[in-house]
Design a protein around this motif. Structure first.
Motif, PDB file in Angstrom:
ATOM      1  N   SER A   9     -59.861 -27.112  18.387  1.00  0.00           N
ATOM      2  CA  SER A   9     -60.596 -27.623  19.532  1.00  0.00           C
ATOM      3  C   SER A   9     -60.447 -26.737  20.766  1.00  0.00           C
ATOM      4  O   SER A   9     -59.366 -26.210  21.048  1.00  0.00           O
ATOM      5  CB  SER A   9     -60.106 -29.038  19.860  1.00  0.00           C
ATOM      6  OG  SER A   9     -60.644 -29.488  21.082  1.00  0.00           O
ATOM      7  N   ALA A  10     -61.553 -26.617  21.510  1.00  0.00           N
ATOM      8  CA  ALA A  10     -61.485 -25.937  22.801  1.00  0.00           C
ATOM      9  C   ALA A  10     -60.576 -26.682  23.760  1.00  0.00           C
ATOM     10  O   ALA A  10     -60.003 -26.086  24.681  1.00  0.00           O
ATOM     11  CB  ALA A  10     -62.887 -25.805  23.390  1.00  0.00           C
ATOM     12  N   ALA A  11     -60.432 -27.990  23.560  1.00  0.00           N
ATOM     13  CA  ALA A  11     -59.526 -28.765  24.404  1.00  0.00           C
ATOM     14  C   ALA A  11     -58.092 -28.272  24.260  1.00  0.00           C
ATOM     15  O   ALA A  11     -57.314 -28.320  25.229  1.00  0.00           O
ATOM     16  CB  ALA A  11     -59.615 -30.250  24.044  1.00  0.00           C
ATOM     17  N   ALA A  12     -57.706 -27.803  23.082  1.00  0.00           N
ATOM     18  CA  ALA A  12     -56.355 -27.269  22.886  1.00  0.00           C
ATOM     19  C   ALA A  12     -56.174 -25.973  23.672  1.00  0.00           C
ATOM     20  O   ALA A  12     -55.113 -25.747  24.267  1.00  0.00           O
ATOM     21  CB  ALA A  12     -56.093 -27.034  21.402  1.00  0.00           C
ATOM     22  N   ASP A  13     -57.193 -25.121  23.690  1.00  0.00           N
ATOM     23  CA  ASP A  13     -57.115 -23.888  24.475  1.00  0.00           C
ATOM     24  C   ASP A  13     -56.928 -24.214  25.955  1.00  0.00           C
ATOM     25  O   ASP A  13     -56.078 -23.630  26.637  1.00  0.00           O
ATOM     26  CB  ASP A  13     -58.391 -23.053  24.290  1.00  0.00           C
ATOM     27  CG  ASP A  13     -58.578 -22.597  22.862  1.00  0.00           C
ATOM     28  OD1 ASP A  13     -57.706 -21.891  22.340  1.00  0.00           O
ATOM     29  OD2 ASP A  13     -59.611 -22.946  22.268  1.00  0.00           O
ATOM     30  N   ALA A  14     -57.739 -25.136  26.460  1.00  0.00           N
ATOM     31  CA  ALA A  14     -57.636 -25.508  27.868  1.00  0.00           C
ATOM     32  C   ALA A  14     -56.294 -26.148  28.169  1.00  0.00           C
ATOM     33  O   ALA A  14     -55.689 -25.886  29.226  1.00  0.00           O
ATOM     34  CB  ALA A  14     -58.781 -26.460  28.228  1.00  0.00           C
ATOM     35  N   GLU A  15     -55.801 -26.975  27.251  1.00  0.00           N
ATOM     36  CA  GLU A  15     -54.512 -27.630  27.470  1.00  0.00           C
ATOM     37  C   GLU A  15     -53.397 -26.605  27.571  1.00  0.00           C
ATOM     38  O   GLU A  15     -52.508 -26.722  28.437  1.00  0.00           O
ATOM     39  CB  GLU A  15     -54.217 -28.612  26.346  1.00  0.00           C
ATOM     40  CG  GLU A  15     -52.851 -29.297  26.479  1.00  0.00           C
ATOM     41  CD  GLU A  15     -52.597 -30.341  25.404  1.00  0.00           C
ATOM     42  OE1 GLU A  15     -53.443 -31.244  25.262  1.00  0.00           O
ATOM     43  OE2 GLU A  15     -51.556 -30.238  24.713  1.00  0.00           O
ATOM     44  N   ALA A  16     -53.402 -25.605  26.703  1.00  0.00           N
ATOM     45  CA  ALA A  16     -52.345 -24.599  26.716  1.00  0.00           C
ATOM     46  C   ALA A  16     -52.332 -23.836  28.038  1.00  0.00           C
ATOM     47  O   ALA A  16     -51.269 -23.638  28.652  1.00  0.00           O
ATOM     48  CB  ALA A  16     -52.511 -23.637  25.542  1.00  0.00           C
ATOM     49  N   ILE A  17     -53.496 -23.398  28.494  1.00  0.00           N
ATOM     50  CA  ILE A  17     -53.562 -22.640  29.750  1.00  0.00           C
ATOM     51  C   ILE A  17     -53.127 -23.518  30.921  1.00  0.00           C
ATOM     52  O   ILE A  17     -52.331 -23.112  31.775  1.00  0.00           O
ATOM     53  CB  ILE A  17     -54.975 -22.098  29.982  1.00  0.00           C
ATOM     54  CG1 ILE A  17     -55.416 -21.179  28.831  1.00  0.00           C
ATOM     55  CG2 ILE A  17     -55.035 -21.325  31.298  1.00  0.00           C
ATOM     56  CD1 ILE A  17     -56.875 -20.761  28.887  1.00  0.00           C
ATOM     57  N   ALA A  18     -53.666 -24.737  30.978  1.00  0.00           N
ATOM     58  CA  ALA A  18     -53.354 -25.633  32.093  1.00  0.00           C
ATOM     59  C   ALA A  18     -51.881 -26.005  32.111  1.00  0.00           C
ATOM     60  O   ALA A  18     -51.260 -26.055  33.180  1.00  0.00           O
ATOM     61  CB  ALA A  18     -54.221 -26.888  32.008  1.00  0.00           C
TER      62      ALA A  18
END
Length: 390
Positions: free
Chosen positions: A138-147
């Protein structure tokens, strides 16, 4: 005690952490891991040394030039001293934790050692702290990691954070799909690595047009994304990477609204085992990157397709150059004759106490000599409140 100066020397890139620096770094690591755990990441603690064939398999192959090797006197097998913890966490996820529900969120902190430093990072022993999300595309996982990386750094006071998002597979796939001769493929990748627009134009034809457009599509996230979306003729996998970037950016803006975001579509150095969207964290005025992260495949070295994963690693040597300064910790000197009675009460109240070992005539002077901020006056008694030294 006199110590031979030659015996106190350490190898290049290694150093002692002394008070209060060691305590400051320990506080920062604990604060970061605490922030990770607040968001559901469970801590793992891999060993410092592993068998070489496991440590350097799959994604770990990229760390081979940086890894110290030694012979295990018990098994007679070669071992490696870890240069990076991410690959160890991936191993744990796809072996010891294979039956745990996905996505699996793991965090870690610990020392690593590299054969040599770099010009920007001369340190060879570096403490790492980070997180991995295993089992999600999920793209949500990418965003979560950066955030999470940015918000955790904000927790310890690192100011003026920025993240540079890269698509390290985009340009190589495009170069390989253009039908260029082998020598031209090498020249194209070298030109992109050097950001050499003239060399890219010299390729001519469709290669010059597409690679030049990708090279130009760098900078602030919004304009860079628009430029990438406007490029005609990209292959489907390239379009998919750009679509993922378009999905991640608004999620990131919501989760870390104060974070400055840039995009560099051709950056790939340092992302050798990444398989998709990746990123580097910086802070204004701090030398070197604070951390790196991105997409990879966990467990692909075992003959399977591997599990989709993303995560990040923070480098504490750089992080500590940006973290807020340590505050002086109040320390109370306890005269030897009062230590047993006063110590438990003060420590229960949150004081750090330093007990005298022998009776002294001047408790205030002894506290000052031992760099304490407060002391208990023997004339008042063990039940009295600490008095400031100055």
């Amino acid at each position: 005690m006199n110590v031979d100066a030659a015996k106190s020397l350490l190898p290049d890139g290694l150093r002692d952490l002394l008070p209060p620096e060691a305590e400051h770094e320990a506080w920062a690591v604990a604060a970061l891991v605490g922030r990770f755990r607040q968001e559901g990441y469970q801590r793992v603690d891999p060993p410092l040394v592993e068998f070489e064939d496991g440590l350097l398999a799959g994604p770990g192959a990229g760390t081979a030039p940086h890894t110290f090797r030694l012979m295990d006197p018990v098994s007679q097998r070669m071992m490696g001293l870890r240069a990076d913890i991410t690959v160890q966490v991936a191993r744990i996820a796809v072996s010891r934790l294979t039956r745990q529900p996905r996505p699996l969120r793991l965090c870690y902190a610990g020392p690593t050692l590299r054969v040599r430093g770099t010009q920007l990072r001369p340190e060879r022993q570096v403490t790492q702290a980070g997180c991995e999300i295993i089992g999600s595309r999920s793209a949500a996982a990418d965003a979560e990691a950066i955030a999470l990386a940015a918000n955790a750094l904000d927790t310890i006071g690192v100011p003026d954070l920025s993240v540079d998002i890269a698509l390290p597979t985009l340009a190589p796939r495009l170069v390989d799909g253009l039908g260029l001769a082998a020598a031209d493929r090498v020249a194209a990748r070298d030109a992109l690595d050097r950001r050499d627009a003239a060399a890219v134009r010299a390729l001519g034809g469709e290669a010059a047009r597409l690679l030049g457009a990708i090279l130009d599509a760098s900078g602030r996230a919004g304009p860079a994304l628009a430029a990438l979306q406007a490029i005609d003729g990209l292959p489907d996998d390239g379009r998919a990477e750009i679509a993922r970037l378009a999905d991640v950016l608004p999620r990131l803006a919501e989760a870390a609204p104060g974070l400055a975001v840039t995009v560099d579509a051709v950056e790939r150095r340092g992302f050798e085992y990444q398989t998709g969207l990746s990123f580097t964290l910086f802070a204004k005025g701090v030398r070197g990157e604070l951390g790196r992260g991105g997409r990879y495949l966990a467990g692909a070295e075992n003959g399977g397709a591997g599990e989709p994963a993303t995560g990040f690693t923070l480098y504490m040597d750089s992080v500590m150059r940006g973290a807020r300064a340590a505050t002086a910790e109040p320390r109370c000197f306890l005269p030897a004759e009062l230590a047993a009675e006063a110590g438990p009460r003060l420590r229960a109240a949150g004081w750090v106490t330093l007990a005298g070992l022998d009776p002294v005539g001047d408790a205030r002077g002894e506290a000052r000599r031992l760099k304490c901020t407060h002391f208990i006056d023997p004339a008042v008694g063990a039940g009295s409140d600490p008095l400031p030294v100055d």
